[in-house]
Design a protein around this motif. Structure first.
Motif, PDB file in Angstrom:
ATOM      1  N   ASP A 134       0.702  -1.216   0.021  1.00  0.00           N
ATOM      2  CA  ASP A 134       0.148  -0.052  -0.257  1.00  0.00           C
ATOM      3  C   ASP A 134       0.896   1.155   0.113  1.00  0.00           C
ATOM      4  O   ASP A 134       0.569   2.218  -0.648  1.00  0.00           O
ATOM      5  CB  ASP A 134      -0.797   0.001   1.145  1.00  0.00           C
ATOM      6  CG  ASP A 134      -1.781   1.162   1.395  1.00  0.00           C
ATOM      7  OD1 ASP A 134      -2.844   1.072   0.827  1.00  0.00           O
ATOM      8  OD2 ASP A 134      -1.463   2.167   1.651  1.00  0.00           O
ATOM      9  N   TYR A 135       2.163   1.181   0.673  1.00  0.00           N
ATOM     10  CA  TYR A 135       2.775   2.282   0.864  1.00  0.00           C
ATOM     11  C   TYR A 135       3.393   2.575  -0.687  1.00  0.00           C
ATOM     12  O   TYR A 135       3.244   3.826  -0.828  1.00  0.00           O
ATOM     13  CB  TYR A 135       4.131   2.148   1.802  1.00  0.00           C
ATOM     14  CG  TYR A 135       4.961   3.095   1.863  1.00  0.00           C
ATOM     15  CD1 TYR A 135       4.836   4.248   2.461  1.00  0.00           C
ATOM     16  CD2 TYR A 135       6.330   2.981   1.124  1.00  0.00           C
ATOM     17  CE1 TYR A 135       5.846   5.270   2.550  1.00  0.00           C
ATOM     18  CE2 TYR A 135       7.376   3.972   1.258  1.00  0.00           C
ATOM     19  CZ  TYR A 135       6.810   5.278   1.891  1.00  0.00           C
ATOM     20  OH  TYR A 135       8.002   6.167   1.752  1.00  0.00           O
ATOM     21  N   TYR A 136       3.956   1.742  -1.263  1.00  0.00           N
ATOM     22  CA  TYR A 136       4.536   2.056  -2.553  1.00  0.00           C
ATOM     23  C   TYR A 136       3.573   2.441  -3.831  1.00  0.00           C
ATOM     24  O   TYR A 136       3.673   3.379  -4.360  1.00  0.00           O
ATOM     25  CB  TYR A 136       5.410   1.033  -3.134  1.00  0.00           C
ATOM     26  CG  TYR A 136       6.807   0.896  -2.676  1.00  0.00           C
ATOM     27  CD1 TYR A 136       7.838   1.810  -3.019  1.00  0.00           C
ATOM     28  CD2 TYR A 136       7.172  -0.101  -1.711  1.00  0.00           C
ATOM     29  CE1 TYR A 136       8.959   1.731  -2.510  1.00  0.00           C
ATOM     30  CE2 TYR A 136       8.311  -0.067  -1.061  1.00  0.00           C
ATOM     31  CZ  TYR A 136       9.498   0.806  -1.549  1.00  0.00           C
ATOM     32  OH  TYR A 136      10.714   0.790  -0.959  1.00  0.00           O
ATOM     33  N   ASN A 137       2.525   1.779  -3.522  1.00  0.00           N
ATOM     34  CA  ASN A 137       1.099   2.064  -4.761  1.00  0.00           C
ATOM     35  C   ASN A 137       0.629   3.320  -4.553  1.00  0.00           C
ATOM     36  O   ASN A 137       0.301   3.907  -5.240  1.00  0.00           O
ATOM     37  CB  ASN A 137       0.252   0.667  -4.659  1.00  0.00           C
ATOM     38  CG  ASN A 137      -0.551   0.851  -5.772  1.00  0.00           C
ATOM     39  OD1 ASN A 137      -0.198   0.226  -6.723  1.00  0.00           O
ATOM     40  ND2 ASN A 137      -1.624   1.285  -5.670  1.00  0.00           N
ATOM     41  N   PHE A 138       0.505   3.708  -3.424  1.00  0.00           N
ATOM     42  CA  PHE A 138      -0.357   5.090  -2.946  1.00  0.00           C
ATOM     43  C   PHE A 138       0.432   6.172  -1.968  1.00  0.00           C
ATOM     44  O   PHE A 138       0.676   7.035  -2.271  1.00  0.00           O
ATOM     45  CB  PHE A 138      -1.592   4.473  -2.191  1.00  0.00           C
ATOM     46  CG  PHE A 138      -2.540   4.005  -2.895  1.00  0.00           C
ATOM     47  CD1 PHE A 138      -3.058   4.085  -4.251  1.00  0.00           C
ATOM     48  CD2 PHE A 138      -3.134   2.415  -2.515  1.00  0.00           C
ATOM     49  CE1 PHE A 138      -3.957   3.566  -4.923  1.00  0.00           C
ATOM     50  CE2 PHE A 138      -3.817   1.854  -3.233  1.00  0.00           C
ATOM     51  CZ  PHE A 138      -4.405   2.267  -4.539  1.00  0.00           C
TER      52      PHE A 138
END
Ligand code: DAH
Length: 358
Positions: A134-138
């Protein structure tokens, strides 16, 4: 006796010439040369002849026998495929099945072309995980949890590992899991590779990242739940929009095999500022308008912009020293435009009638 011998020799040769199969040869061999064979009988009869007759006829009979044995051997070998088995071609066998040549999927072909174009401009080609945090994607792309931009990129969330319930090391793939409960998502775009690239290589940097992305989408002719993007990122000192447009023009003219014009419209993407929606001059009518461009003369092509300072920071790069441009283009869309394909769902359909046309 001599005549009998000559007659028999002729008869055997005639039969040999007619014989086509091994079975027939075997029969003939037994009939003439076997223990009770006709030639054998004659040879045995020689014993009761006078010494003088024995001399002449015996010699002749042996010659005939040897000659016939040799002929049998030759004839048999011809049917079996020669002594070495090399020269014999059995033309009666059914024709072999032709092996069909494989080919690359049209998306792979366009992706390969794109990679070549970017490599020629000094970009590296990168890969990133399809199952992304979730961190890298958003988050790292300036899209915090509460951000409405997340709604446009709803995806498949992966349930957190919860002890015994989850057996797979990455958790079960489930949709409808609340976002708070989830660390992992099927990536909704290739943009997370921007962060990974900056963290790994620092600045200056030039790279592209092609790959598969996923969205919770109701499929129609223009949308699918699984599709392909190519992300581009260039970070250096004094990077501006003119660097962006120069690189994009080179790419689009190269892939569409004709000079194209670009049109930049303001567009919002949290990870760039300013951000643009970029259109390309219609490749069918070149401007005046036609049904393909809905009579506007332009085709919507991709999103791009100058990398947001927060994103540079997440990548470990100082926005005071460096700037960059980024873009994301749908490879499916590009392939549809290049080949005149009117339904995106065909790419994943596995329909050979479609695939064999490329
Ligand atoms: N990630 C965006 C999408 O999937 C596309 C995109 C827009 C990528 C602007 C970028 C960008 O790098 O600068 O819709």
């Amino acid at each position: 006796m001599k005549e009998k011998l000559e007659k028999l020799k002729q008869e055997i040769l005639n039969n040999l010439n007619k014989a086509k199969s091994l079975d027939v040869f075997r029969e003939l061999e037994i009939k003439y040369l076997g223990r009770k064979g006709e030639l054998t009988k004659i040879l045995k009869g020689i014993a009761s002849l006078s010494v003088e007759e024995k001399k002449t006829l015996g010699k002749l009979a042996n010659e005939v026998k040897m000659e016939l044995q040799a002929k049998f051997r030759q004839a048999k070998e011809a049917v079996e495929g020669g002594a070495s088995g090399k020269e014999f071609v059995d033309a009666t066998l059914p024709a072999g099945e032709k092996i069909k040549k494989g080919r690359l999927h049209p998306i792979t072909q366009v992706q390969n072309e794109l990679e070549d174009l970017f490599v020629s401009m000094g970009f590296m080609v990168l890969d990133g995980p399809e199952l992304e945090s979730d961190y890298y994607n958003f988050e790292a792309l300036n899209i915090p949890a509460h951000h409405p931009a997340r709604d446009m990129q709803d995806t498949f969330y992966i349930a957190k590992e919860t002890g015994e319930e989850t057996k797979s090391p990455i958790g079960d793939l489930v949709s409808g899991v609340s976002r708070e409960a989830s660390d992992l998502v099927m990536r909704t775009h290739t943009s997370p590779v921007q962060i990974r690239a900056m963290q790994k290589y620092g600045a200056p940097f030039r790279g592209v990242a092609p790959g598969r992305v996923f969205r919770s989408e109701n499929p129609d002719a223009n949308h699918d739940h699984t599709f392909y993007q190519l992300e581009g990122l260039m970070v250096d000192k004094h990077i501006s929009i003119s660097n962006l447009t120069a690189v994009l023009k080179e790419m689009l003219s190269g892939i569409l095999k004709q000079e194209v014009e670009l049109r930049l419209r303001p567009g919002y993407f949290p990870f760039v500022e300013p951000g643009f929606e970029i259109d390309v001059s219609c490749t069918i009518c070149n401007g005046p308008g036609c049904p393909s461009c809905k009579h506007g003369g332009w085709l919507e092509m991709l999103g791009a912009g100058l990398v947001h300072p927060n994103v540079l920071r997440a990548g470990g790069i100082d926005p005071k020293k460096y700037s960059g441009f980024a873009f994301g283009i749908g490879i499916d869309r590009l392939a549809m435009m290049k080949y005149g394909i009117d339904d995106i769902r065909l790419f994943n359909s596995g329909d050979l009638r479609f695939l064999e046309q490329f």
